[in-house]
Write an enzyme that holds these catalytic residues in place. Structure first.
Site, PDB file in Angstrom:
ATOM      1  N   LYS A 185       3.594 -11.819   7.607  1.00  0.00           N
ATOM      2  CA  LYS A 185       2.364 -11.132   7.216  1.00  0.00           C
ATOM      3  C   LYS A 185       1.791 -11.915   6.054  1.00  0.00           C
ATOM      4  O   LYS A 185       2.414 -11.994   4.983  1.00  0.00           O
ATOM      5  CB  LYS A 185       2.652  -9.690   6.775  1.00  0.00           C
ATOM      6  CG  LYS A 185       1.400  -9.017   6.201  1.00  0.00           C
ATOM      7  CD  LYS A 185       1.640  -7.664   5.541  1.00  0.00           C
ATOM      8  CE  LYS A 185       0.331  -7.207   4.910  1.00  0.00           C
ATOM      9  NZ  LYS A 185       0.450  -5.959   4.157  1.00  0.00           N
TER      10      LYS A 185
ATOM     11  N   ASN B 237       0.812  -1.214   0.000  1.00  0.00           N
ATOM     12  CA  ASN B 237       0.000   0.000   0.000  1.00  0.00           C
ATOM     13  C   ASN B 237       0.846   1.265   0.000  1.00  0.00           C
ATOM     14  O   ASN B 237       0.324   2.348  -0.191  1.00  0.00           O
ATOM     15  CB  ASN B 237      -0.932  -0.006   1.214  1.00  0.00           C
ATOM     16  CG  ASN B 237      -2.012  -1.041   1.041  1.00  0.00           C
ATOM     17  OD1 ASN B 237      -2.901  -0.867   0.219  1.00  0.00           O
ATOM     18  ND2 ASN B 237      -1.908  -2.137   1.778  1.00  0.00           N
TER      19      ASN B 237
ATOM     20  N   GLY C 191      -2.989 -10.184   6.976  1.00  0.00           N
ATOM     21  CA  GLY C 191      -2.603  -9.149   6.025  1.00  0.00           C
ATOM     22  C   GLY C 191      -3.743  -8.306   5.509  1.00  0.00           C
ATOM     23  O   GLY C 191      -3.533  -7.484   4.623  1.00  0.00           O
TER      24      GLY C 191
END
Lengths: 301, 301, 301, 301
Positions: free
Chosen positions: B170, B52, B196
């Site tokens: 993750k 992200n 995640g």
């Protein structure tokens, strides 16, 4: 809090393996023997002729005889769900009606899938609506992408959940986000969500599922009912420990070794397993050993 | 009960979006502004330069500057995880070392993926082992198949969990059965599992995950920390209701609309969003409306 | 140069659409009408009850009636291939024997697929070997991953090509590298490769395929036979120009719009199309327009 | 007949493997040695820093040095295509401009792919348009779904084919129907289609492709140029026999064993192969044997 459910699907349902004789004929005596043993497990009901019942290998006549046989053996307080999905809408309706006459309480209707490129959300809504309109018994949707290559779209599920004769879904895809959203978006409907495999059973309960239809319940029925009980009571820590020990056995009798693995494991726990119909092939000795390891490493053997 | 963890990863981590100016330059002032706002949310720490963070669009130099900037702004009791994965082992090691010097507490290392056909379990174990051997800070594995087309195989995770400098994973794949099995099979290791994505956060906690790295935490950080809190306290019914309301917003800012959607939603909640770097394109007005609906329909706007 | 082929499969075979009345009954009169028109096209033979024949929607009794009907109408010098694949080995054998009695020259046997996770190369070799051993007529393998989600593995094909009663494969997957390798590796066998779609027909011929079973031949039979002719004569430039004009119509009646599109297009070219059985739905008016455009833009309407 | 092409891409291009020293440094001397040997093969040109050049493992500076090195060694009548695709539009433009200055004739631009869920047709058209607008040299599109998980959509290709600075596509997907349709629909454009792998080279030529960028040309350059020659002359029967013998070696150095296999095979044919950069691992002895078998079984060793 949503509405009362007209039919309580809360609890564990084993999707029965269909016993075959060494000549691959349906062995009704062994089926009845297994049913006697399952009677001691606090299942909510049974599923016959789901994927684990090798339904694609049974002629329509055989399917009805299996339903009749199980109906006779099953106490009235246990639900009998029968797989009645066919590729065409018309054949599905006919088999559903016949299964209701043979004693099924609920029709479990798998998505048609051969022309999966054409099975749009609208097409599937139309198919299920016609089946549910014509069915004398309630319908449970059945999405099992590992076999069908097709996920019943969420938007189709939400539309179909409003049909008065569609009371739930067995979802075997294992997408827990989708499970949670299905529960959330149907909370105002007479609709229940069933986990289609023991691997994500506790997670499904945590998100609000009502029960589970789990291949592994053919083998480890009591522990799965115990897991159901712990989740209902809110004993999540104990539930977690139990769930952890069930994942590897579950994978072994589903994705890893399929129905031949399931039937082999059933024999270790006092049930009749026997052969599958061809082309499903028996496990090799190393595969049997690996299968056994999945149970023994988690304390079940 | 397993061993004590050398580093407590329990809690929520937002994987920070990287703010860009209208000219698509990294905007450090806006980054600091967002950090000031996040300081009020009880996050366990932050992730910079995860998926992200648009890390593939940042030059190595920019990546280090972002780490330095966040390190300066972040209280010492909050962990700073920094994405340092590159395609080659050598480049990953160099960037990891540099990020440690820039102040990262933990290196988050995504699977290399361009030659995914060659990324066998053995190859990935070798890659991560070399990185963890060379890294001055602990390493967290990062599997994000939606972006990489590659699931870090479970057997590789279990092998790597034994490395003293690998402290967790993750996992953004969303396979809750796998999450449960990872927790179960690493219970004797100094290893923690992080969900995640917010869509399966509560389910992951139910199965024993330690925390979550969730895009949605950029937008709805407080509710996610509340969900973390409810799960820790065993308030599963309240947790479920909250989780249900987070699924659609989460899908909207991840799979449905990606980082452009995430940044747009951040603006509605008092953060700086701004543009993405090209080729990521801004949402169209109907997409913005759909995005908004995912939040408003669940009571967040 | 390889061995002579015991049965010449060289040429074009339309996989007949099954005509239904408005009430969705098999319409044998319309079937015969279509057969009269197809008699003028120099096809090598016909396929009945392939995927385009909606075979999953026909009861076993109907399937046999269709074979009988077509057999009566078909000149003896044209081959009749009949789809006889079922999920179980035993059912496949029974239907194959019955279809031979009903007049089929060749059995076209699709891969069983519901338990695709268990359909290993060894399992499929065993299945096809049992079927071919028991079949009174030659067998052609049928791999159609778009419908079955399963590619018959190349190694299985190469093993099965050695069976004296297995004479070829219809491969609809469209992987031209695989097609070439199949031709190459079976060049010493009595085995022929048929392209399963018109989109890659010329390429398959270039690589050494013997013929094609093409849905589009229901609509554009003469041009496909002309393409067959040009390839045999080595007129590759003309063949290319013709092939180019066939790709979009072919996609339209297969992947894009499926059998409903195929039947609609048949009507424009003088054949009876009619409805499909549910759940296959008729095209919407915009879809009909798009379908029409695929033909008109390439000079066929 | 379409328009003249401003730049003739007709022929074979090896996508050069990048030689590394035992310490995994770029070995320019070995690169020049390979170039001297390739000079004797009638290639149309060379590709540097394609997928087979391990471009994701080279720093931008190294990439430019490789271009410069090859440019110095390459006669002016051979085209130099250089891979310049990065994840961000801006980085792609910068690298493209720098490669042009370093001597590249054509930029080969792979699809950005990390955020593949966001890489819609419109987004990719925008990306490539900006790159082509800014590039001082012609651009060839590059679609390689095995690595990127992304197929450049046909509609995007058709739109981009109209851009005056986009002159072709290297398509490694292997869908021959798509290849034929691309040729057909761009026949009025200054646009050429290159097959991205030797497995479907002859089929692509049959459908109208202009040339091929084939990993196998690093090893078997002369036979591939011979195949090109036979196709151009219309000697399709000889071409077929040659193509058949190239499929297994091609699969071995691409999908089966990747770049480590390619480099190993290069050594058998007089070129420098050497190691790959980690995490790409060398073949095991049994793998080397299998690789060798793919060449020897087809008469190349």
């Amino acid at each position: 809090v949503g509405p009362e459910h007209s039919l309580d699907l809360g609890g564990i349902f084993p999707p029965l393996a269909t016993p075959f004789s060494p000549m691959q004929e349906v062995d009704y005596a062994q089926l009845e023997g297994n049913l006697r043993r399952y009677a001691k497990v606090p299942f909510r009901g049974l599923v016959v002729l789901g994927s684990n019942g090798e339904y694609p290998y049974l002629a329509p006549r055989e399917r009805l005889e299996v339903v009749s046989c199980v109906r006779r053996a099953l106490p009235r307080d246990r639900l009998l769900l029968a797989g009645s999905g066919c590729e065409s809408t018309q054949a599905t309706i006919e088999l559903t009606v016949n299964m209701a006459e043979a004693g099924a309480d609920v029709a479990l209707v798998v998505t048609p899938c051969y022309y999966r490129g054409a099975m749009t959300s609208a097409t599937l809504v139309q198919h299920y609506t016609e089946v549910a309109d014509a069915s004398p018994i309630p319908v449970v949707l059945y999405s099992v992408p590992a076999n069908t290559g097709l996920d019943l779209p969420l938007e189709a599920v939400l539309t179909l959940a409003q049909h008065p004769n569609i009371v739930g879904i067995k979802d075997s895809g294992g997408d827990i986000t989708r499970m949670g959203l299905m529960v959330h978006k149907t909370r105002q409907e007479d609709f229940q969500v069933l986990a289609g495999s023991a691997g994500f059973l506790m997670a499904s309960y945590a998100l609000g599922a009502s029960g589970g239809v789990c291949a592994l319940a053919n083998v480890l029925g009591a522990p799965l009912c115990q897991l159901d009980h712990l989740c209902r009571k809110g004993h999540w820590q104990e539930a977690r420990d139990l769930q952890h020990r069930l994942i590897e056995p579950n994978t072994a009798v589903t994705r890893r070794f399929g129905i031949p693995g399931l039937k082999k494991a059933m024999e270790w726990f006092g049930y009749y397993g026997g052969p599958c119909r061809a082309p499903l092939a028996p496990l090799s000795p190393p595969q049997v050993e690996e299968l056994r390891g999945a149970f023994s490493a988690n304390g079940w053997l």
